[in-house]
Enzyme design. Structure first.
Site, PDB file in Angstrom:
ATOM      1  N   SER A 264     -12.624  57.481  57.452  1.00 36.15           N
ATOM      2  CA  SER A 264     -13.199  57.602  58.682  1.00 36.15           C
ATOM      3  C   SER A 264     -14.037  57.029  59.718  1.00 36.15           C
ATOM      4  O   SER A 264     -14.792  55.967  58.282  1.00 36.15           O
ATOM      5  CB  SER A 264     -12.193  58.929  58.648  1.00 36.15           C
ATOM      6  OG  SER A 264     -12.613  59.014  60.746  1.00 36.15           O
TER       7      SER A 264
ATOM      8  N   ASP B 219     -15.084  53.704  64.803  1.00 36.93           N
ATOM      9  CA  ASP B 219     -15.756  53.673  63.999  1.00 36.93           C
ATOM     10  C   ASP B 219     -14.610  53.110  63.067  1.00 36.93           C
ATOM     11  O   ASP B 219     -13.611  52.129  63.585  1.00 36.93           O
ATOM     12  CB  ASP B 219     -15.303  55.591  63.546  1.00 36.93           C
ATOM     13  CG  ASP B 219     -14.136  55.581  63.321  1.00 36.93           C
ATOM     14  OD1 ASP B 219     -13.438  55.368  63.540  1.00 36.93           O
ATOM     15  OD2 ASP B 219     -13.796  57.651  62.740  1.00 36.93           O
TER      16      ASP B 219
ATOM     17  N   ASP C 282     -11.836  53.431  60.581  1.00 42.69           N
ATOM     18  CA  ASP C 282     -10.253  53.274  60.597  1.00 42.69           C
ATOM     19  C   ASP C 282      -9.772  53.360  62.679  1.00 42.69           C
ATOM     20  O   ASP C 282      -8.400  53.573  62.095  1.00 42.69           O
ATOM     21  CB  ASP C 282      -9.856  54.421  59.949  1.00 42.69           C
ATOM     22  CG  ASP C 282     -10.373  55.745  60.433  1.00 42.69           C
ATOM     23  OD1 ASP C 282     -11.100  55.847  61.256  1.00 42.69           O
ATOM     24  OD2 ASP C 282      -9.510  56.555  60.005  1.00 42.69           O
TER      25      ASP C 282
ATOM     26  N   ASP D 224     -10.533  55.836  64.979  1.00 41.31           N
ATOM     27  CA  ASP D 224      -9.294  56.087  65.298  1.00 41.31           C
ATOM     28  C   ASP D 224     -10.322  57.504  66.173  1.00 41.31           C
ATOM     29  O   ASP D 224      -9.854  58.335  66.931  1.00 41.31           O
ATOM     30  CB  ASP D 224      -8.562  57.650  63.889  1.00 41.31           C
ATOM     31  CG  ASP D 224      -9.505  58.288  63.472  1.00 41.31           C
ATOM     32  OD1 ASP D 224     -10.963  58.167  63.550  1.00 41.31           O
ATOM     33  OD2 ASP D 224      -9.487  59.238  62.717  1.00 41.31           O
TER      34      ASP D 224
END
Length: 580
Positions: free
Chosen positions: A145, A304, A306, A308
């Site tokens: 993340s 960010d 990834d 999410d």
């Protein structure tokens, strides 16, 4: 087995490749060796997350193999149906993400389990969608993340598209721990897995289905199509997985005036243009601000690595770019979704929002304003997804929106995790609606919410305490705070103390105790009379203890002054505990 024994096996046994053995043989610091081998990297509802290096307490392909073997055995326990339904796998732009994803896929294939592997990096929320759309039994996403570049991670999802719930995580962990040896876990060759129909590649076709569902969340499609081009947006994917889908979703809805930050457009595992790929950090928007000034952008957004999480920067009344907190974004989107659905006559009678106990109480006030039910859950978006599923299965609520203060947001029922793509679309549409219909900015909308419901100011502090000793110190701080019944901070009366470890709350005014129905978690929350709170908890993904502050006042200057004093007192108390 001692950490020295584990170290010797890893540094000498030919099962481990020469690069791994060479890395370990070069270590001379006994503290470093101990930290790498004193325990296995912990697997839980959040999966794995750690620094990439050789060792049992690090992220590497051997840890991926062992954990995936445990997951495979759990899936095999579900019989041929579960094995045939299989597992969807996605990954982000970090170092070794693609390699770890393939390693996991081939371990599953070795166990006879079908795998759907994305053909390139994809956002985490699309993995959640893929699990639901393809009806797989489970999913895996390889990502850390918004953590620093040295980290990577591995999250497991279950058939509803949400992160694996605690009971199932415990069963998977039991199978992982039942295997003491790290040796002998070998992946199936890729060519063999493909030839046997156990490894299938997925990509653009699923992207298109996902984007069509994202577009369905729009509340003003005609407005978007006609005037979307007039909203100037700057977007940066922080070198991550959001680039194609965020821009694709915006373009298909009509937002064609999107300028991408070129220096941050392409995948880069070193995140060379930002010190830390986290949209919470103001400096990560430096390049986006420069672009915004050049094109006179009204909205700056960032996802960010990834994709999410979503960060947002707006212009204030003076034209200066101001970064919103995660709570402010959550409140704005909650207000937009509820107000527009109410005006359009599509807000259900049993409408509900879901937020975490670490998120601002202002969202509760907004929901009450629209007579909408609020469900508060533990920190972590998996708990929001679980509550949404509980509502859906029980038929007692209609989910409208969910968020957590750490920049995670969700609408709709086709993804069961925070979704930066969905949040980007909703934020762009909200900016366009208020600009074209109500002739005011998002910043002015936020100020009007404060004027109506009270000025909330939120902040966070954290202490990084690494290694075995740091872990013990974090637990000692929590125990010390638990033993002292705080009744006020800076003269502000505390009305409730909720101890989620003991699952007991206490009203300090009446003296009455009450049960806390959320799952057990090492969290303390001190609620102020009239609104606001201080909350403390260890991080679930980093070697940190986190402190959350929320202050309610009649004006921003008063809130800032009180927040400063409360933070100072709390952190001074922590310093005294650490000095003992």
């Amino acid at each position: 087995m001692s950490f020295q024994d584990q170290y010797q096996i890893w540094s000498e046994n030919s099962y481990f490749d020469e690069e791994t053995r060479q890395e370990l043989r070069q270590l001379t610091d006994q503290h470093e060796i101990e930290d790498r081998f004193y325990k296995d990297l912990e697997f839980g509802t959040g999966g794995l997350r750690g620094i990439m290096a050789a060792g049992t307490n690090r992220m590497n392909k051997y840890v991926i193999r062992k954990v995936t073997q445990g997951l495979a055995e759990y899936i095999c326990d579900h019989g041929s149906e579960g094995m045939n339904r299989g597992v969807a796998i996605a990954y982000d732009s970090r170092r070794f993400s693609a390699e770890f994803a393939l390693e996991a896929a081939l371990i599953l294939a070795k166990n006879g389990i079908k795998v759907y592997l994305f053909d390139a990096l994809r956002p985490t929320p699309e993995l959640s969608f893929a699990v639901r759309e393809l009806h797989t039994l489970a999913g895996i996403v390889v990502t850390a993340s918004h953590n620093p570049k040295a980290y990577n991670g591995y999250k497991v999802y279950w058939e509803d598209g949400g992160q694996v719930p605690p009971a199932k995580a415990d069963e998977i962990l039991a199978r992982i721990e039942a295997r003491e040896s790290w040796l002998g876990i070998e992946p199936m060759p890729a060519a063999e897995a493909i030839g046997k129909g156990l490894l299938l590649m997925i990509g653009e076709e699923l992207d298109n289905v996902y984007l069509s569902r994202v577009k369905e969340l729009a509340l003003h499609t005609q407005l978007d199509a006609r005037y979307g081009k007039d909203l100037s947006i700057v977007y940066t994917p922080f070198h991550g997985a959001g680039n194609k889908l965020v821009r694709g979703a915006l373009a298909e809805m009509g937002f064609s005036s999107v300028t991408v930050v070129k220096e941050q457009e392409l995948p880069d595992p070193d995140f060379t243009t930002i010190p830390y790929p986290n949209p919470e950090i103001p400096s990560t928007f430096d390049l986006a601000r420069e672009y915004g000034q050049k094109v006179n952008a009204e909205l700056l957004i960032a996802t960010d690595p990834d994709s999410d999480r979503l960060g947002v920067v707006l212009k204030d009344k003076s034209g200066e770019y101001i970064q919103l907190t995660g709570n402010q974004i959550g409140v704005l989107l909650t207000y937009y979704v509820l107000s527009q659905k109410k005006d359009l006559g599509i807000l259900p009678e049993n409408a509900a929002i879901i937020k975490t106990i670490a998120s601002t109480d202002l969202a509760d006030d907004v929901a009450r304003y629209f007579q909408v039910k609020v469900e508060n859950v533990l920190t972590g978006f998996k708990f929001i997804a679980e509550k949404e599923k509980e509502m859906e299965d029980g038929g007692w609520g209609k989910f409208q929106f969910g968020f957590e203060e750490s920049y995670g947001y969700l609408a709709g029922d086709f993804v069961r995790d925070k979704d930066g793509v969905i949040a980007s679309v909703l934020m762009a549409e909200a900016a366009l609606y208020y600009k074209n219909v109500e002739h005011r900015s998002l910043f002015e909308v936020l100020e009007s919410i404060y004027q109506e419901l009270g000025y909330y100011l939120d902040s966070q502090e954290s202490l990084t305490l690494e290694g075995h000793q740091g872990h013990d110190e974090i637990l000692r701080i929590m125990d010390s705070l638990r033993k002292v019944e705080l009744r006020e901070l800076c003269g502000i009366q505390i009305v409730k103390i909720d101890d989620y470890e003991q699952r007991i709350g206490k009203n300090l005014i009446t003296g009455e105790s009450y049960p806390l129905l959320l799952p057990r978690s090492n969290v303390l929350r001190f609620s102020f009379v009239g609104g606001g709170f201080v909350m403390v908890r260890p991080s679930g993904t980093e070697p940190k203890i986190k402190f959350y502050f929320s202050i309610k006042a009649d004006s921003k200057p008063v809130a800032e002054e009180v927040l400063g004093r409360v933070k100072e007192e709390v952190m001074n108390r922590i310093s005294l505990i650490r000095a003992q």
